[in-house]
Motif scaffolding. Structure first.
Motif, mmCIF file in Angstrom:
data_model
loop_
_atom_site.group_PDB
_atom_site.id
_atom_site.type_symbol
_atom_site.label_atom_id
_atom_site.label_comp_id
_atom_site.label_asym_id
_atom_site.label_seq_id
_atom_site.Cartn_x
_atom_site.Cartn_y
_atom_site.Cartn_z
ATOM 1 N N VAL A 107 0.854 -1.194 0.000
ATOM 2 C CA VAL A 107 0.000 0.000 0.000
ATOM 3 C C VAL A 107 0.891 1.246 0.000
ATOM 4 O O VAL A 107 0.708 2.160 -0.790
ATOM 5 C CB VAL A 107 -0.956 0.005 1.217
ATOM 6 C CG1 VAL A 107 -1.699 1.333 1.324
ATOM 7 C CG2 VAL A 107 -1.962 -1.132 1.114
ATOM 8 N N GLN B 77 -8.782 3.850 -2.261
ATOM 9 C CA GLN B 77 -9.075 2.954 -1.141
ATOM 10 C C GLN B 77 -9.799 1.691 -1.625
ATOM 11 O O GLN B 77 -9.453 0.575 -1.233
ATOM 12 C CB GLN B 77 -9.929 3.697 -0.114
ATOM 13 C CG GLN B 77 -10.250 2.829 1.096
ATOM 14 C CD GLN B 77 -10.804 3.651 2.242
ATOM 15 O OE1 GLN B 77 -10.357 4.764 2.483
ATOM 16 N NE2 GLN B 77 -11.780 3.108 2.934
ATOM 17 N N GLU C 10 0.772 17.564 -0.207
ATOM 18 C CA GLU C 10 0.269 17.207 1.120
ATOM 19 C C GLU C 10 1.432 16.880 2.043
ATOM 20 O O GLU C 10 2.500 16.460 1.585
ATOM 21 C CB GLU C 10 -0.689 16.030 1.015
ATOM 22 C CG GLU C 10 -0.062 14.841 0.335
ATOM 23 C CD GLU C 10 -0.907 13.626 0.410
ATOM 24 O OE1 GLU C 10 -2.079 13.736 0.758
ATOM 25 O OE2 GLU C 10 -0.383 12.553 0.114
ATOM 26 N N LYS D 209 -0.577 12.225 4.379
ATOM 27 C CA LYS D 209 -0.399 10.984 3.622
ATOM 28 C C LYS D 209 -0.559 9.778 4.550
ATOM 29 O O LYS D 209 -1.216 8.789 4.213
ATOM 30 C CB LYS D 209 0.986 10.970 2.956
ATOM 31 C CG LYS D 209 1.159 9.787 2.038
ATOM 32 C CD LYS D 209 2.487 9.767 1.351
ATOM 33 C CE LYS D 209 2.604 8.461 0.578
ATOM 34 N NZ LYS D 209 3.840 8.295 -0.114
ATOM 35 N N GLU D 210 0.044 9.901 5.727
ATOM 36 C CA GLU D 210 -0.025 8.818 6.704
ATOM 37 C C GLU D 210 -1.481 8.544 7.093
ATOM 38 O O GLU D 210 -1.901 7.396 7.207
ATOM 39 C CB GLU D 210 0.816 9.218 7.927
ATOM 40 C CG GLU D 210 1.306 8.091 8.781
ATOM 41 C CD GLU D 210 2.078 7.017 8.034
ATOM 42 O OE1 GLU D 210 2.826 7.329 7.110
ATOM 43 O OE2 GLU D 210 1.880 5.832 8.397
ATOM 44 N N ARG E 104 -4.128 9.088 5.314
ATOM 45 C CA ARG E 104 -4.835 8.442 4.213
ATOM 46 C C ARG E 104 -4.481 6.957 4.137
ATOM 47 O O ARG E 104 -5.342 6.106 3.969
ATOM 48 C CB ARG E 104 -4.484 9.148 2.906
ATOM 49 C CG ARG E 104 -5.679 9.379 2.033
ATOM 50 C CD ARG E 104 -5.364 9.986 0.704
ATOM 51 N NE ARG E 104 -4.082 9.607 0.182
ATOM 52 C CZ ARG E 104 -3.043 10.426 0.127
ATOM 53 N NH1 ARG E 104 -3.154 11.659 0.532
ATOM 54 N NH2 ARG E 104 -1.899 10.006 -0.359
ATOM 55 N N ILE E 105 -3.187 6.675 4.289
ATOM 56 C CA ILE E 105 -2.756 5.266 4.250
ATOM 57 C C ILE E 105 -3.386 4.505 5.409
ATOM 58 O O ILE E 105 -3.849 3.374 5.243
ATOM 59 C CB ILE E 105 -1.211 5.166 4.262
ATOM 60 C CG1 ILE E 105 -0.699 5.615 2.887
ATOM 61 C CG2 ILE E 105 -0.738 3.763 4.579
ATOM 62 C CD1 ILE E 105 0.786 5.682 2.730
ATOM 63 N N ASN E 106 -3.440 5.138 6.567
ATOM 64 C CA ASN E 106 -4.049 4.470 7.731
ATOM 65 C C ASN E 106 -5.528 4.172 7.494
ATOM 66 O O ASN E 106 -6.038 3.149 7.941
ATOM 67 C CB ASN E 106 -3.862 5.306 8.993
ATOM 68 C CG ASN E 106 -2.434 5.204 9.497
ATOM 69 O OD1 ASN E 106 -1.736 4.237 9.198
ATOM 70 N ND2 ASN E 106 -1.985 6.213 10.224
ATOM 71 N N ARG E 107 -6.204 5.098 6.798
ATOM 72 C CA ARG E 107 -7.622 4.844 6.484
ATOM 73 C C ARG E 107 -7.757 3.612 5.582
ATOM 74 O O ARG E 107 -8.619 2.770 5.802
ATOM 75 C CB ARG E 107 -8.237 6.073 5.786
ATOM 76 C CG ARG E 107 -8.815 7.101 6.770
ATOM 77 C CD ARG E 107 -9.811 7.999 6.073
ATOM 78 N NE ARG E 107 -9.213 8.775 4.997
ATOM 79 C CZ ARG E 107 -8.585 9.934 5.177
ATOM 80 N NH1 ARG E 107 -8.480 10.461 6.385
ATOM 81 N NH2 ARG E 107 -8.064 10.589 4.159
ATOM 82 N N ILE E 108 -6.866 3.530 4.590
ATOM 83 C CA ILE E 108 -6.906 2.368 3.675
ATOM 84 C C ILE E 108 -6.656 1.085 4.465
ATOM 85 O O ILE E 108 -7.376 0.101 4.330
ATOM 86 C CB ILE E 108 -5.837 2.515 2.561
ATOM 87 C CG1 ILE E 108 -6.169 3.713 1.667
ATOM 88 C CG2 ILE E 108 -5.741 1.247 1.719
ATOM 89 C CD1 ILE E 108 -5.071 4.080 0.677
#
Lengths: 201, 332
Positions: free
Chosen positions: A19, A45, B32, B37-38, B40-44
């Protein structure tokens, strides 16, 4: 030392690395097609989620990036159908396939991450003629649409669109030349159809 | 391809190029912060973790699902599980790392140990890996260092007196130069590193250590390495430990070894590598393709001939010693 794989090992931790590796480039890829930033984030996502659920179908002999972009392409198509309710807004299969190839060639560029790999864009931008650079900056950095730029610079809207198009074309050639100099070439393939860039309002 | 098809293709390529640059310019303008960014990645990742834990299903729906599953097994004969396979992911991670190792310039410090013919050797070295299989290895020996390198096309060697010469007439996988061959042939670290990252190598376990992922597994030694008597391999397979940076997929540390030898006098071949910050490089040419001293063809032939004679003499000596040993044994 090496022991058999532990049952129930947390594969999500490993997927996290992919990811992190792919998120930026996938966001740029989807951002090439979809203009709304929120929709881009949602599609990124969703693409990862689908990839995760279908990991058993992934052919490990092929690179992960193009597979992920294939998922994103299908999602973008559905997005255009559902949200924009206009299937013609989708740039077209062949164009997106070729777009994916261009991103694949960028994947091979030197650099630790996507941000490093797009540095060739930065170097090309520096060489862009001033009037094109200004309009590109106003459009992308200041987030002005072509009508606003035309009013601001006292030009026609069509003229601004043309300059933007020529600027992008020049930048595209410049990036490809830089990649070619490193021995990186996009794979050629034959397709039919013709589309135009949309979303420049 | 007809004229019209050519035109269509050119239009598609042009349009794709426009979208490509459009996407890159938008990405560049997004500016950003790392924190954003972190997030957003955490949401994914949270969405992925959520999807891995099935939500409670109402009883009626559960009965329907069980019935549907039974029917699926009966009719389709198999049941498809959708889940992340760690080995697929590890292999993908290794392939990413392989790709990264072929890009840019990487600097490592390392050491190897081997025991060819019972003679224990341990050497430390510094290694630069560049694009297109370019490399430069400075091997530290008791009487000064020797550098072996390649610009991707030809091999060269630089003596402790800093004089570099081409090695054009030598086979790719061996360096039987007078007096230095025995240590160099298995010091081509790059093929070893690539064989660890090869899709055929088997990552077996992984664990997270801070910002690094630690992978252990088995790999196959490259063919030229297996056959080399000096490497002293008793197995064609080896074991590896690899530490890869989570964010960049770059190798941080590697430890590989041949499988344990039954002969205690011949401890298995081992190699260690550790990434160090790449020193400032003004010109990669200087590292991977230094100026070489011109050697006329007749001198090359003379060196080659001397080398051949040296090897033949050594072989004769070995055979003589073996015969003497057998005779002594027979007398006893």
């Amino acid at each position: 030392m090496a022991s058999p794989p532990k049952p129930g090992i947390d594969a999500t931790e490993l997927f996290e690395i992919l990811v992190r590796e792919q998120e930026s480039r996938l966001r740029a890829f989807i951002g090439s097609m979809v203009s709304d930033p929120e929709s881009v984030n949602d599609l990124v996502q969703e693409a990862f989620l689908i990839a995760w659920k279908n990991l058993s179908k992934y052919d490990r002999t092929l690179p992960f990036g193009p597979w992920l972009r294939g998922i994103a392409k299908n999602l973008a198509r559905s997005h255009f159908r559902k949200v924009q309710r206009d299937k013609h807004a989708f740039p077209g299969e062949e164009i997106i396939d070729h777009l994916s190839l261009l991103y694949s060639s960028l994947d091979q560029a030197p650099g630790d991450n996507f941000e490093d790999q797009v540095k060739s864009l930065e170097q090309c931008l520096e060489k862009l003629p001033d009037h094109q650079r200004r309009i590109i900056d106003l459009h992308y950095e200041e987030n002005l649409d072509t009508r606003q730029i035309a009013e601001f610079l006292g030009r026609t809207r069509e003229g601004v669109k043309k300059i933007l198009q020529r600027g992008r074309s020049w930048l595209g050639d410049c990036i490809q030349q830089r990649l070619s100099a490193l021995g990186i070439e996009p794979v050629r393939y034959t397709v039919r159809g013709e589309q135009t860039l949309r979303g420049e309002g | 391809m007809t004229q019209q098809e050519k035109k269509d293709l050119a239009a598609i390529q042009q349009e794709a190029k426009q979208l490509f640059v459009h996407g890159l310019l938008r990405f560049r303008a997004s500016k950003e912060s790392k924190v954003q960014k972190e997030e957003r990645i955490n949401r994914i990742l949270a969405a992925i973790r959520e999807s891995s834990v099935p939500a409670p299903i109402p009883l009626a729906k559960r009965i329907l699902l069980v019935a549907a599953s039974v029917l699926a097994i009966l009719f389709a004969g198999k049941f498809l599980f959708l889940s992340g396979d760690p080995q697929v992911l590890e292999a993908e991670l290794l392939s990413n790392t392989l790709k990264k190792s072929r890009q840019g310039i990487h600097y490592f410090e390392g050491s190897f140990s081997a025991a060819p013919r019972g003679r224990r050797i341990r050497r430390s070295f510094e290694a630069y890996f560049g694009p297109n299989k370019a490399f430069a290895l400075e091997i530290f020996r008791p009487f000064g260092s020797i550098t072996l390198g390649s610009d991707g096309n030809s091999y060269w060697i630089r003596s402790r007196h800093k004089v570099a010469i081409d090695l054009p007439f030598l086979p790719k996988d061996s360096f039987p130069l007078l007096g230095i061959g025995s240590n160099l042939s298995y010091l081509e670290v790059r093929p070893l590193l690539e064989s660890v990252l090869d899709p055929d190598s088997k990552p077996l376990t992984h664990s997270f250590e801070g910002d690094r992922i630690h992978i252990q597994g088995v790999f196959r030694f490259p063919a030229f390495f297996q056959g080399h008597p000096l490497a002293g391999l008793s197995h064609s397979e080896g074991e590896f430990d690899l530490w890869i940076d989570k964010d960049t997929s770059l190798i941080q540390k590697m430890f590989l070894r041949a499988k344990t030898s039954p002969d205690p006098l011949r401890p298995p071949f081992q190699l260690r590598l550790e990434r160090k910050p790449t020193p400032a490089i003004t010109s990669p040419e200087k590292i991977f393709s230094p100026k070489r001293v011109y050697i006329p063809p007749h001198l090359k032939a003379a060196i080659w001939g001397a080398n051949l004679l040296h090897r033949m003499r050594k072989r004769r000596e070995r055979l003589k010693a073996r015969r003497a040993f057998r005779r002594a044994q027979n007398r006893r």
